[in-house]
Write an enzyme that holds these catalytic residues in place. Structure first.
Site, mmCIF file in Angstrom:
data_model
loop_
_atom_site.group_PDB
_atom_site.id
_atom_site.type_symbol
_atom_site.label_atom_id
_atom_site.label_comp_id
_atom_site.label_asym_id
_atom_site.label_seq_id
_atom_site.Cartn_x
_atom_site.Cartn_y
_atom_site.Cartn_z
ATOM 1 N N ARG A 70 0.933 -1.144 0.035
ATOM 2 C CA ARG A 70 -0.056 0.051 -0.001
ATOM 3 C C ARG A 70 0.875 1.170 -0.200
ATOM 4 O O ARG A 70 1.947 1.306 0.715
ATOM 5 C CB ARG A 70 -1.051 0.078 1.225
ATOM 6 C CG ARG A 70 -1.956 -1.064 1.178
ATOM 7 C CD ARG A 70 -3.101 -0.983 2.369
ATOM 8 N NE ARG A 70 -2.183 -1.271 3.423
ATOM 9 C CZ ARG A 70 -1.862 -0.721 4.728
ATOM 10 N NH1 ARG A 70 -1.885 0.601 4.600
ATOM 11 N NH2 ARG A 70 -1.178 -1.259 5.501
ATOM 12 N N LYS A 207 -9.770 -2.685 1.801
ATOM 13 C CA LYS A 207 -9.300 -1.525 2.718
ATOM 14 C C LYS A 207 -10.140 -0.244 2.286
ATOM 15 O O LYS A 207 -10.711 0.421 3.102
ATOM 16 C CB LYS A 207 -8.059 -1.327 2.526
ATOM 17 C CG LYS A 207 -7.022 -2.181 2.884
ATOM 18 C CD LYS A 207 -7.148 -2.968 4.717
ATOM 19 C CE LYS A 207 -6.123 -3.825 4.758
ATOM 20 N NZ LYS A 207 -6.341 -4.340 6.110
ATOM 21 N N HIS A 227 -10.556 -2.686 11.615
ATOM 22 C CA HIS A 227 -9.571 -3.656 11.359
ATOM 23 C C HIS A 227 -9.297 -4.718 12.245
ATOM 24 O O HIS A 227 -8.416 -4.580 13.077
ATOM 25 C CB HIS A 227 -8.253 -2.719 10.996
ATOM 26 C CG HIS A 227 -7.237 -3.318 10.131
ATOM 27 N ND1 HIS A 227 -5.875 -2.814 10.557
ATOM 28 C CD2 HIS A 227 -7.173 -4.360 9.513
ATOM 29 C CE1 HIS A 227 -5.157 -3.445 9.711
ATOM 30 N NE2 HIS A 227 -5.830 -4.402 8.913
ATOM 31 N N ALA A 250 0.466 -6.684 9.559
ATOM 32 C CA ALA A 250 1.639 -7.775 9.968
ATOM 33 C C ALA A 250 2.268 -8.118 11.380
ATOM 34 O O ALA A 250 3.404 -7.785 11.652
ATOM 35 C CB ALA A 250 2.954 -7.205 9.114
ATOM 36 N N CYS A 251 1.306 -7.958 12.416
ATOM 37 C CA CYS A 251 1.556 -8.509 13.777
ATOM 38 C C CYS A 251 1.096 -9.696 13.857
ATOM 39 O O CYS A 251 0.786 -9.997 15.234
ATOM 40 C CB CYS A 251 0.820 -7.468 14.502
ATOM 41 S SG CYS A 251 1.710 -5.866 14.834
ATOM 42 N N GLY A 492 0.483 -20.839 19.278
ATOM 43 C CA GLY A 492 -0.577 -21.415 19.880
ATOM 44 C C GLY A 492 -0.911 -21.237 21.458
ATOM 45 O O GLY A 492 -1.820 -21.359 22.102
ATOM 46 N N ASN A 494 -0.576 -18.740 22.769
ATOM 47 C CA ASN A 494 -1.513 -17.283 23.194
ATOM 48 C C ASN A 494 -2.697 -17.708 23.510
ATOM 49 O O ASN A 494 -3.473 -16.838 24.400
ATOM 50 C CB ASN A 494 -1.381 -16.648 21.864
ATOM 51 C CG ASN A 494 -0.281 -15.937 21.450
ATOM 52 O OD1 ASN A 494 0.805 -15.749 22.138
ATOM 53 N ND2 ASN A 494 -0.052 -15.783 20.134
HETATM 54 C C1 OXD Z 1 -3.396 -5.987 5.105
HETATM 55 C C2 OXD Z 1 -2.973 -4.667 5.626
HETATM 56 O O1 OXD Z 1 -3.034 -5.951 3.916
HETATM 57 O O2 OXD Z 1 -3.459 -4.387 6.879
HETATM 58 O O3 OXD Z 1 -4.566 -6.514 5.526
HETATM 59 O O4 OXD Z 1 -1.859 -4.127 5.467
HETATM 60 MN MN MN Z 2 -4.952 -5.648 7.484
#
Ligand code: OXD
Ligand code: MN
Length: 584
Positions: A70, A207, A227, A250-251, A492, A494
């Site tokens: 993005r 998004k 989100h 990406a977490c 797991g 978690n």
């Molecule tokens: C996704 C982002 O791709 O949050 O989901 O960037």
């Molecule tokens: Mn996302």
């Protein structure tokens, strides 16, 4: 094919006369249509077929090397009043934005087919679902939208029945970042995106519609577009609680939504309802109910392995579109983490023979697109038109120090502040620096379609509507020691934290009240069979007053930056915690 909806018909004609495609194709969503699209893309090199014996009906797309994520600096909210976009969004005056876009779009589909893609976000018969139509000149986008949304004839029917739909116009243009813009016009229910084929910029249902446009609509109509993943946790007694969780990109949201219970937690099961977006509505019973507006996953591939997410590996065994991963000379997909060493004869994401000197074999933001139904833990409740009732909301980020494994807010209002304060050390999903602490309120920083202060106000207002709302927690799986070693095994394991959260909501678990909320002692967690050092557990459940005083001072500076847009209630909540901390 065409439509009985006059507004849709007229818009399609307008777009065609601006972009001048050679052909117009209304997408039915049929299997045959998809096969034809895929065959065309195999012929022109847009897709590479993977080994049909190991990965049936699966394809690889290698994007333009400058079009891999993005592009937040080219993403705009275009409202008549600048204030409505607020301090965290790029803003452009709608007339100016339309002028610029028209210039980029004029003739942009010459020589190409213009696809008209009707879609619905949410179960097709859900009262909470919403229709949209994406016009695009990218067959790759069509194939992805077919997986990610309820796309085609049934969607068009629903749109014709509702008379309402969000318009999304997408053109690849020349893929140049200089001529790339992703524009949202919430006052016109319109998205226009040109110059990028990347998922977050080009699959407009995701998004752009389900978060930016929907969050604007949700405030007007009294619901929430967030989100968040949605997951069910079933106890050995057969009681299922549904949780929503917001983490910055990406977490590990996809991994958490697909958590595999540890061996030692016999009888526990996890069900995935959604892994990226939740639409939340107040039910007649006063509880918050969630639907997943999406039908598929557009997940990050690197790091996905039999150890970290065995179900994802199974899920990706067929019917998957991979983007920017590496492949072996026998056409099997590969990415960093899938196996310890890269296989021989590897071709990297730019189509070159793999050479570590060129960087990773798969792009760090390489992706898979796959139907949610391929997930072995797919919850049948995903198709429930009313969604699932939510017991708890979790916020979390990557924080290597200070922030405990889990804590519970003392009230909805406190929970809103915890969400507003969310921060994480950055990764590669958005273009930019890696490893810097970034504030990302409710994980919505890049996705909130209006003024962030108003958004917080909307959260606070939701809190006044019911006393049966979910309890709000903060989690952090990412604590490290001075040498960089993780203090919590994550994945797991978690589930032990989720169990404490659910027990807290049922009034059955203990914790220690601190100025930042309620934190469990190690003894309050289910640690039976957990392989972890007691000293580490002690450290990650400890409350450090000194560090938190510093953290709160930084948060104060951040919140002050919102000036008059900061809701007074949030400021009061901040003051309450600050004074508790000073007494601590
Ligand atoms: C996704 C982002 O791709 O949050 O989901 O960037
Ligand atoms: Mn996302």
């Amino acid at each position: 094919m065409t439509t009985t909806n006059a507004a849709l018909k007229q818009w399609v004609e307008e777009v065609a006369s601006l972009t001048t495609p050679d052909r117009i194709h209304w997408c039915s969503g049929s299997e045959q249509e998809n096969q034809e699209l895929v065959e065309n893309m195999l012929r022109d090199g847009t897709l590479i077929e993977l080994d049909p014996r190991t990965h049936p009906q699966s394809y690889l797309h290698l994007s333009h090397p400058t079009d891999v994520a993005r592009t937040e600096h080219l993403t705009f909210i275009c409202t008549s009043r600048k204030d409505d976009a607020g301090p965290t969004n790029n803003w452009m005056e709608p007339d100016e934005a339309h002028g610029r876009l028209d210039q980029l779009l004029r003739g942009s589909m010459k020589g190409r087919t213009m696809f008209v893609v009707p879609y619905v976000m949410g179960p097709i018969d859900s009262p909470y679902a919403q229709g949209g139509v994406e016009i695009t000149d990218s067959p790759y986008v069509v194939a992805n939208m077919r997986i990610m949304t309820r796309m085609g004839q049934p969607a068009l029917k629903r749109i014709e029945h509702d008379g309402y739909f969000v318009k999304g116009l997408h053109s690849l243009g020349d893929l140049s970042p200089e001529r790339r813009l992703i524009m949202h016009f919430p006052e016109e229910d319109l998205i226009e995106s040109v110059g990028s084929g990347y998922g977050g910029n080009a699959l407009l249902g995701k998004k752009c519609h389900a978060l930016r446009i929907a969050s604007w609509k949700a405030r007007e109509q009294g619901w929430m577009a967030e989100h968040m993943l949605i997951m069910g946790v079933e106890s050995p007694e057969g009681e299922t609680h549904y949780l929503c969780a917001a983490f910055p990109s990406a977490c590990g949201k996809t991994n958490l939504a697909m958590l595999v219970p540890p061996e030692s937690m016999k009888g526990w099961r996890v069900w995935t309802v959604g892994e990226d977006i939740a639409w939340l509505n107040l039910g007649h019973d006063g509880r918050l109910w969630a639907i997943n507006p999406e039908a598929g996953y557009f997940g990050v591939a690197p790091g996905t392995s039999p150890d970290t997410n065995s179900n994802a590996v199974k899920m990706l065994a067929r019917d998957t579109i991979f983007t920017n991963v590496a492949h072996t000379d026998d056409r099997r997909p590969w990415w960093e983490g899938l196996s310890k060493a890269p296989p021989r004869g590897l071709v990297d994401w730019q189509g070159r023979a793999y050479d570590p000197a060129n960087g990773p074999a798969a792009h760090p933001n390489s992706r898979f697109t796959v139907s949610a139904k391929r997930n072995p833990m797919y919850s049948p409740r995903t198709e429930d038109p009313l969604g699932v009732p939510i017991t708890a909301i979790l916020f979390g980020g990557r924080r290597s120090s200070l922030v405990p494994l889990v804590y519970q807010s003392v009230s909805w209002r406190h929970g809103v502040l915890v969400g507003a304060a969310l921060s994480s050390e950055t990764t590669a999903a958005a273009t930019g620096k890696v490893g810097v602490l970034r504030r990302d309120p409710m994980a919505m920083l890049p996705f909130c379609g209006y003024n962030m202060g108003e958004y917080w106000q909307h959260w606070l207002a939701m809190g006044n509507k019911s006393d049966k709302l979910p309890k709000i927690f903060h989690v952090n799986w990412f604590r490290r020691d001075a040498s960089g070693r993780f203090l919590w095994p994550g994945y797991g394991e978690n589930l032990r934290v989720l169990r404490w959260i659910i027990e807290r909501c049922r009034g059955n678990a203990r914790g220690v009240r601190t100025p930042i909320g309620t934190v469990p002692l190690p003894a309050d967690l289910d640690t039976l069979g957990l392989k972890a050092d007691p000293a580490d557990l002690h450290e990650i459940t400890r409350f450090h007053p000194e560090g938190w005083r510093e953290e709160m001072a930084q948060l104060g500076t951040y919140l002050a930056g919102f000036g008059p847009h900061l809701p007074a209630e949030l400021q009061e909540e901040y003051q309450r915690i600050a004074s508790e901390l000073n007494g601590a």
